[in-house]
Every structure is written in C-alpha cells, then in structure tokens.
Design a protein around this motif. Structure first.
Motif, PDB file in Angstrom:
ATOM      1  N   GLU A  35     -41.849  46.262 104.793  1.00  0.00           N
ATOM      2  CA  GLU A  35     -40.541  46.865 104.603  1.00  0.00           C
ATOM      3  C   GLU A  35     -40.593  48.393 104.643  1.00  0.00           C
ATOM      4  O   GLU A  35     -39.643  49.042 105.080  1.00  0.00           O
ATOM      5  CB  GLU A  35     -39.944  46.392 103.274  1.00  0.00           C
ATOM      6  CG  GLU A  35     -39.580  44.911 103.286  1.00  0.00           C
ATOM      7  CD  GLU A  35     -39.148  44.407 101.921  1.00  0.00           C
ATOM      8  OE1 GLU A  35     -39.177  45.206 100.955  1.00  0.00           O
ATOM      9  OE2 GLU A  35     -38.794  43.208 101.815  1.00  0.00           O
ATOM     10  N   SER A  36     -41.720  48.960 104.203  1.00  0.00           N
ATOM     11  CA  SER A  36     -41.794  50.423 104.125  1.00  0.00           C
ATOM     12  C   SER A  36     -42.284  51.067 105.417  1.00  0.00           C
ATOM     13  O   SER A  36     -41.830  52.158 105.771  1.00  0.00           O
ATOM     14  CB  SER A  36     -42.700  50.844 102.963  1.00  0.00           C
ATOM     15  OG  SER A  36     -44.030  50.386 103.170  1.00  0.00           O
TER      16      SER A  36
ATOM     17  N   GLN B 266     -45.499  42.202 101.998  1.00  0.00           N
ATOM     18  CA  GLN B 266     -44.076  42.304 102.310  1.00  0.00           C
ATOM     19  C   GLN B 266     -43.563  43.712 102.044  1.00  0.00           C
ATOM     20  O   GLN B 266     -42.761  44.260 102.806  1.00  0.00           O
ATOM     21  CB  GLN B 266     -43.284  41.287 101.492  1.00  0.00           C
ATOM     22  CG  GLN B 266     -41.800  41.213 101.869  1.00  0.00           C
ATOM     23  CD  GLN B 266     -41.575  40.823 103.316  1.00  0.00           C
ATOM     24  OE1 GLN B 266     -42.293  39.988 103.866  1.00  0.00           O
ATOM     25  NE2 GLN B 266     -40.594  41.452 103.955  1.00  0.00           N
TER      26      GLN B 266
END
Length: 252
Positions: A215-216, A211
C-alpha cells in the motif's frame, strides 16, 4: 523497444509456471525465441505453452524439479532433443518462506537453500557447455540469475531468504570471472517488491507487513521484470548488463 536479437535463440526459463518466469517466457517467445518452460506444475506449463503457440511462438513444457539433479539433467536432455543447443538460461525458480530464525524452521531453510542456491547451480551445471560452445562459435550466450533486493537490504524475518539471494548475487559476480573471458554474459537481476506468487507464501502473521508495504510503495509487475530480462539479453553480445536492481520508485 528493439528486441530483434532474441529471434532464433533458444531459451530455458525455470520457475516458468507463474510470475516473473511466466512473463519472461511469454515475452521472449513473442520476440522469436524458442522457449523451454521448466517448472514442477505440468498443467500450468501446458496451458502456458498452448498460449504461446496460439500467439505464434514456439514453446516446450518441461516438468522438472530444480532441487533434483537427475530431474534437471533429464529436462536438459529433453530440451536439446527438441530444440538443440541452448543459448539463453533464465534461473528464476525460487521460494520465499519468511520466519524469524529463532523459530528454527530447518526444513524451510533447507527448502530455500535447495531451490534458491543449489537449484541455480544445478541448472548452471546442466547448461554450461551449451552456453560456452555457443559463445565459442560466435553466438550470443546469456545466463540470467534472478536474485532479490533482499540480497542487500535486511528485512525482519527474511534472514534466510535474504542469505540465499545474497549467495546468488555473489555467485553471479564470481561466475563472470569464469564465463566473461569465454564470452558468456552473466546478468544478475535484483527485483524489489513484485507481484508474484512468492507473496502468497507469507504466513498470516507477516501478511500485514507485506500488505502495508504494497500500500505504501506499490509493486512491480512480473511483465515489467520480464522486460528487463528481454532488454538485457537482446543487447549486442559484447555488452553485459551485469547487475540490475529494479525497484518500485517509492521503495527505498
């Protein structure tokens, strides 16, 4: 994008019930290829075949398990009965079961080896004659193997999965020495982080890491990988896009 060279071709896509395989089958069919959808989940395949037909394409749902040679051979026979000789094979079926090697999960190691490596070989064995015969008669013949960036970049707890994908990448390279002189193209595609069902195979304790990556750096869509497959296989027959690494721009 021009994909005219796909019209009239006969394709087999493994792992077609979801993700990259599903998206690839839809795109190939949209550009005029007859597509055999190969996977274990018959209901998903039937639904996908119905969608393709509703959109004006040709599709055949073929339930098969790439970990079983008899199942693969029977699937190949069914495809030939329906469509004749195959000239485009997309080896996409795969499983990703990340855990530390010290956990000793030999059953998961075997499952990844049987699917990601030996499964690829079983499909190649079943369709090699189709590809080489097509090329010998002047047609375009393609073998596409879907590997992974994990073939080159080590990720914690992904050692066995990465090793299976490294095997696919090397196999593709070596096969060019056999197939290239016979005018059969071999394309190895190595996706980075991609939105597929493989991400759902990750255990809860590793889900946070995945996750965080999403997100990055973001993720590629299955449709974006399908576009790469369609582009590579629609080039003139003397042009082989042999090795394609596809990453989100932010993925190092």
């Amino acid at each position: 994008m021009s994909y005219e060279n796909l019209a009239g071709r006969t394709a087999v896509v493994t792992g077609a019930a979801s993700g990259i395989g599903e998206a690839t089958a839809v795109l190939l069919a949209a550009h005029g290829a007859r597509v055999a959808l190969v996977a274990r989940r018959g209901e998903r395949l039937d639904a996908l075949a119905g969608k393709i037909r509703a959109d004006g394409g040709e599709a055949l749902a073929v339930v098969a398990d790439v970990t079983d040679q008899t199942s693969v051979d029977e699937a190949a026979a069914r495809v030939r009965d329906a469509y004749g000789r195959v000239d485009l094979v997309v080896n996409n079926a795969g499983v990703m079961l990340p855990h530390p090697v010290v956990d000793g999960r030999a059953d998961e190691w075997q499952r990844m080896l049987d699917t990601n490596v030996t499964g690829v070989l079983r499909v190649i064995r079943a369709f090699t004659a189709d590809l080489t015969d097509t090329a010998a008669e002047g047609g375009t013949a393609d073998l596409v193997n879907v590997s992974s960036i994990a073939a080159h970049v080590a990720f914690p707890d992904y050692a066995v999965y990465g090793a299976t994908k490294a095997a696919v990448t090397y196999l593709s390279q070596a096969l060019r020495t056999e197939f290239g002189p016979r005018d059969v193209r071999v394309t190895n595609i190595e996706p980075g982080l991609t939105e597929t069902e493989l991400l759902t195979h990750v255990d809860t304790d590793l889900a946070g890491l995945v996750q965080g990556l999403l997100e990055s750096v973001g993720a590629l869509s299955a449709q974006e990988l399908a576009d790469v497959v369609a582009y590579a296989t629609s080039r003139p027959r003397h042009v082989n896009l042999r090795q394609i690494m596809v990453l989100p721009t932010r993925q190092a």
